[in-house]
Design an enzyme around this catalytic site. Structure first.
Site, PDB file in Angstrom:
ATOM      1  N   CYS A   1       0.793  -1.244   0.000  1.00 24.34           N
ATOM      2  CA  CYS A   1       0.000   0.000   0.000  1.00 24.34           C
ATOM      3  C   CYS A   1       0.819   1.284   0.000  1.00 24.34           C
ATOM      4  O   CYS A   1       0.785   2.047  -0.953  1.00 24.34           O
ATOM      5  CB  CYS A   1      -0.920   0.001   1.218  1.00 24.34           C
ATOM      6  SG  CYS A   1      -2.063  -1.382   1.222  1.00 24.34           S
TER       7      CYS A   1
HETATM    8  N1  LIG Z   1      -2.776  -6.095   2.012  1.00 23.73           N
HETATM    9  C1  LIG Z   1      -3.257  -5.040   2.655  1.00 23.73           C
HETATM   10  O1  LIG Z   1      -2.959  -4.829   3.827  1.00 23.73           O
HETATM   11  C2  LIG Z   1      -4.202  -4.060   1.973  1.00 23.73           C
HETATM   12  C3  LIG Z   1      -4.831  -3.088   2.773  1.00 23.73           C
HETATM   13  C4  LIG Z   1      -5.722  -2.197   2.186  1.00 23.73           C
HETATM   14  C5  LIG Z   1      -5.960  -2.251   0.809  1.00 23.73           C
HETATM   15  N2  LIG Z   1      -5.326  -3.182   0.044  1.00 23.73           N
HETATM   16  C6  LIG Z   1      -5.657  -3.202  -1.384  1.00 23.73           C
HETATM   17  O2  LIG Z   1      -6.479  -4.330  -1.656  1.00 23.73           O
HETATM   18  C7  LIG Z   1      -6.192  -4.857  -2.947  1.00 23.73           C
HETATM   19  C8  LIG Z   1      -5.808  -6.323  -2.848  1.00 23.73           C
HETATM   20  O3  LIG Z   1      -4.630  -6.444  -2.058  1.00 23.73           O
HETATM   21  P1  LIG Z   1      -4.172  -7.797  -1.393  1.00 23.73           P
HETATM   22  O4  LIG Z   1      -3.079  -7.441  -0.444  1.00 23.73           O
HETATM   23  O5  LIG Z   1      -5.346  -8.568  -0.902  1.00 23.73           O
HETATM   24  O6  LIG Z   1      -3.564  -8.539  -2.673  1.00 23.73           O
HETATM   25  P2  LIG Z   1      -3.162 -10.094  -2.798  1.00 23.73           P
HETATM   26  O7  LIG Z   1      -2.135 -10.163  -3.867  1.00 23.73           O
HETATM   27  O8  LIG Z   1      -2.889 -10.659  -1.449  1.00 23.73           O
HETATM   28  O9  LIG Z   1      -4.499 -10.781  -3.318  1.00 23.73           O
HETATM   29  C9  LIG Z   1      -5.044 -10.535  -4.568  1.00 23.73           C
HETATM   30  C10 LIG Z   1      -5.698 -11.810  -5.068  1.00 23.73           C
HETATM   31  O10 LIG Z   1      -6.323 -11.513  -6.313  1.00 23.73           O
HETATM   32  C11 LIG Z   1      -6.114 -12.605  -7.185  1.00 23.73           C
HETATM   33  N3  LIG Z   1      -6.322 -12.146  -8.559  1.00 23.73           N
HETATM   34  C12 LIG Z   1      -5.480 -11.430  -9.346  1.00 23.73           C
HETATM   35  N4  LIG Z   1      -6.057 -11.185 -10.534  1.00 23.73           N
HETATM   36  C13 LIG Z   1      -7.286 -11.741 -10.491  1.00 23.73           C
HETATM   37  C14 LIG Z   1      -8.348 -11.806 -11.418  1.00 23.73           C
HETATM   38  N5  LIG Z   1      -8.264 -11.250 -12.615  1.00 23.73           N
HETATM   39  N6  LIG Z   1      -9.457 -12.471 -11.044  1.00 23.73           N
HETATM   40  C15 LIG Z   1      -9.533 -13.052  -9.817  1.00 23.73           C
HETATM   41  N7  LIG Z   1      -8.562 -13.008  -8.898  1.00 23.73           N
HETATM   42  C16 LIG Z   1      -7.446 -12.352  -9.234  1.00 23.73           C
HETATM   43  C17 LIG Z   1      -4.728 -13.087  -6.879  1.00 23.73           C
HETATM   44  O11 LIG Z   1      -4.529 -14.430  -7.298  1.00 23.73           O
HETATM   45  C18 LIG Z   1      -4.697 -12.945  -5.341  1.00 23.73           C
HETATM   46  O12 LIG Z   1      -5.146 -14.115  -4.698  1.00 23.73           O
HETATM   47  C19 LIG Z   1      -5.104  -3.962  -3.516  1.00 23.73           C
HETATM   48  O13 LIG Z   1      -5.685  -2.958  -4.275  1.00 23.73           O
HETATM   49  C20 LIG Z   1      -4.464  -3.354  -2.281  1.00 23.73           C
HETATM   50  O14 LIG Z   1      -3.861  -2.111  -2.562  1.00 23.73           O
HETATM   51  C21 LIG Z   1      -4.463  -4.092   0.602  1.00 23.73           C
END
Ligand SMILES: NC(=O)c1ccc[n+]([C@@H]2O[C@H](COP(=O)([O-])OP(=O)(O)OC[C@H]3O[C@@H](n4cnc5c(N)ncnc54)[C@H](O)[C@@H]3O)[C@@H](O)[C@H]2O)c1
Length: 428
Positions: A260
């Protein structure tokens, strides 16, 4: 009610479990069949989420996972939690969001609600995603289906930070879209905070992350300024935070990490250009924070110098590979930058991290893929010329480190309270 959560990572998985606990039937969709299989077998792939928690909701048939996007036709609402990284030119890459839009559009049931949770620039939901959904479904947003944005506020591994208790900001494409999104989250989140549009909700998340990035940069800069004056920034912050109003502590470190803070502010920088606006605070904070690893390497060189050693040829141990304490997530971790800078200067670099036993292949650091964490014992640790604490996991025994290591550079104040011989610990 049955909903789908697309993207079962650090954000999507806890959210799915939260809805399942509220008696909502959750279909988890992901393109990663490994994650899908793990969920259906009740196995966790995230350290701070217990397998038993998944097993419980899977066995009660409240949560199941699939790679089959045609099953979107079974659900009333879809929440999208896919990655929003930067590309190699450090510009927003919303391709995962748009791919998801394309994959789900043909199967949207009449009146379905689509909510984007991925952090992104204002306009992604009501413009980029909406157009993909409308083109792929032949339906109109706000008329045939509902559309909203609600930013995720996940704080991985923070015991106090339960999805249910964190207020959820929601913005809709139309007032009816907003009402649907409020009703959805109201099923399981204690407080829903409506705002007037998707763009306000998108901008809210960016403000939150930019606020952190700028304040971290401020304490990183003050660390250097006060350090030159012989004043310890950690002691200053401890004293300042006794002020009961108008101050919030942020802590210095070896650089920014995670999915992030190093990334999201640049989503706004990119979008602001379209409006002829400059984001000077964001750029300056980015500049200061990305220079921190170089500062740390200078301190490593100074520490070795006092022992008549050079970085070249020394064995250096990075303690903590994950980007923050007590998580197994090492995406964008500054530890990689430190490993890279030290290796470029000829050091023999290894790492210890109880939560990252082996480095997975990444696009950014392919050269480190396959490396394994060293063992934690006196003989192994004492064989390094210097231990560099990059992340302060609470399960690491810093008293043992103080006893075993020959020299320690500490970027996290992890050695506070540990007695060692004078000159052994260097703060960086
Ligand atoms: N990790 C955090 O602490 C956090 C906090 C707030 C916001 N976010 C935001 O949330 C979003 C997700 O982050 P995350 O950390 O969960 O990511 P992550 O990489 O842990 O998870 C994303 C998931 O999406 C899947 N994916 C990718 N492309 C796909 C598609 N086309 N169809 C279906 N699934 C698909 C991946 O295989 C993965 O399992 C991002 O925008 C991030 O900025 C993350």
């Amino acid at each position: 009610m049955k909903i789908a959560i697309v993207g079962l990572g650090y954000v999507g998985l806890p959210l799915a479990i939260q809805f399942a606990h509220a008696n909502v039937e959750v279909l988890g969709l992901d393109i990663d069949s490994g994650k899908v299989n793990s969920i259906n077998k009740g196995r966790s792939y995230i350290k701070h989420i217990a397998s038993e928690t998944i097993e419980e909701v899977v066995s009660k048939e409240r949560f199941s996972a699939s790679t089959d996007f045609s099953r979107i036709s079974e659900v009333e609402a879809i929440i999208i939690c896919v990655p929003t990284p930067l590309n190699k030119n450090r510009e927003p890459d919303i391709s995962f969001v748009l791919d998801t839009g394309q994959a789900i559009a043909p199967y949207l049931s009449p009146g379905a609600l689509v909510v984007l949770e991925s952090t992104t620039y204002p306009g992604t939901t009501d413009q980029d995603l909406r157009l993909v959904l409308e083109a792929g479904s032949g339906k109109k947003a706000g008329v045939d289906f509902h559309l909203a944005f609600s930013p995720e506020r996940e704080d991985p591994a923070n015991e106090q930070s339960k999805v249910k208790l964190i207020p959820k900001v929601v913005g809709g494409f139309t007032p009816a879209c907003l009402d649907r999104a409020i009703a959805l989250y109201g099923k399981t989140i204690d407080k829903v905070v409506p705002v007037s549009s998707c763009r306000v909700a998108e901008a809210t998340k960016l403000l939150e992350n930019i606020f952190r990035s700028v304040n971290i940069a401020l304490v990183n800069e003050l660390k250097l300024v006060y350090g030159a004056m012989g004043i310890d920034i950690w002691e200053v912050i401890e004293a300042a935070k006794t002020k009961p109003f108008g101050f919030m502590p942020f802590y210095p470190g070896p650089g920014l990490g995670g999915h992030c803070i190093p990334i999201d502010p640049f989503y706004l920088t990119w979008k602001a250009r379209e409006y002829g606006q400059h984001t000077r605070f964001i750029e300056l904070a980015g500049e200061i924070n990305t220079r921190m690893p170089e500062h740390v390497v200078r301190v490593v060189a100074d520490a070795l110098n006092t022992q008549c050693k050079a970085i070249k040829g020394c064995r250096i141990l990075i303690v903590g590979l994950a980007y923050k304490p007590n998580v197994d997530d090492e995406r964008e971790s500054p530890s990689y930058a430190l490993m890279q800078l030290l290796a470029e200067r000829g050091a023999d670099v290894a790492y210890y991290d109880p939560y990252v036993p082996v480095i997975k292949p990444t696009r950014e650091h392919p050269q480190f893929a396959g490396r394994k964490s060293v063992e934690w014992n006196r003989a192994t640790i004492a064989a390094f010329d210097l231990a560099l604490i990059a992340t302060n996991h609470s399960s690491v025994n810093y008293h043992e480190l103080g006893d075993w290591a020959r020299c320690i550079v500490d970027t996290r104040n992890a050695m506070a309270g540990v007695q060692t011989e004078p000159g052994k610990i260097w703060k960086a």
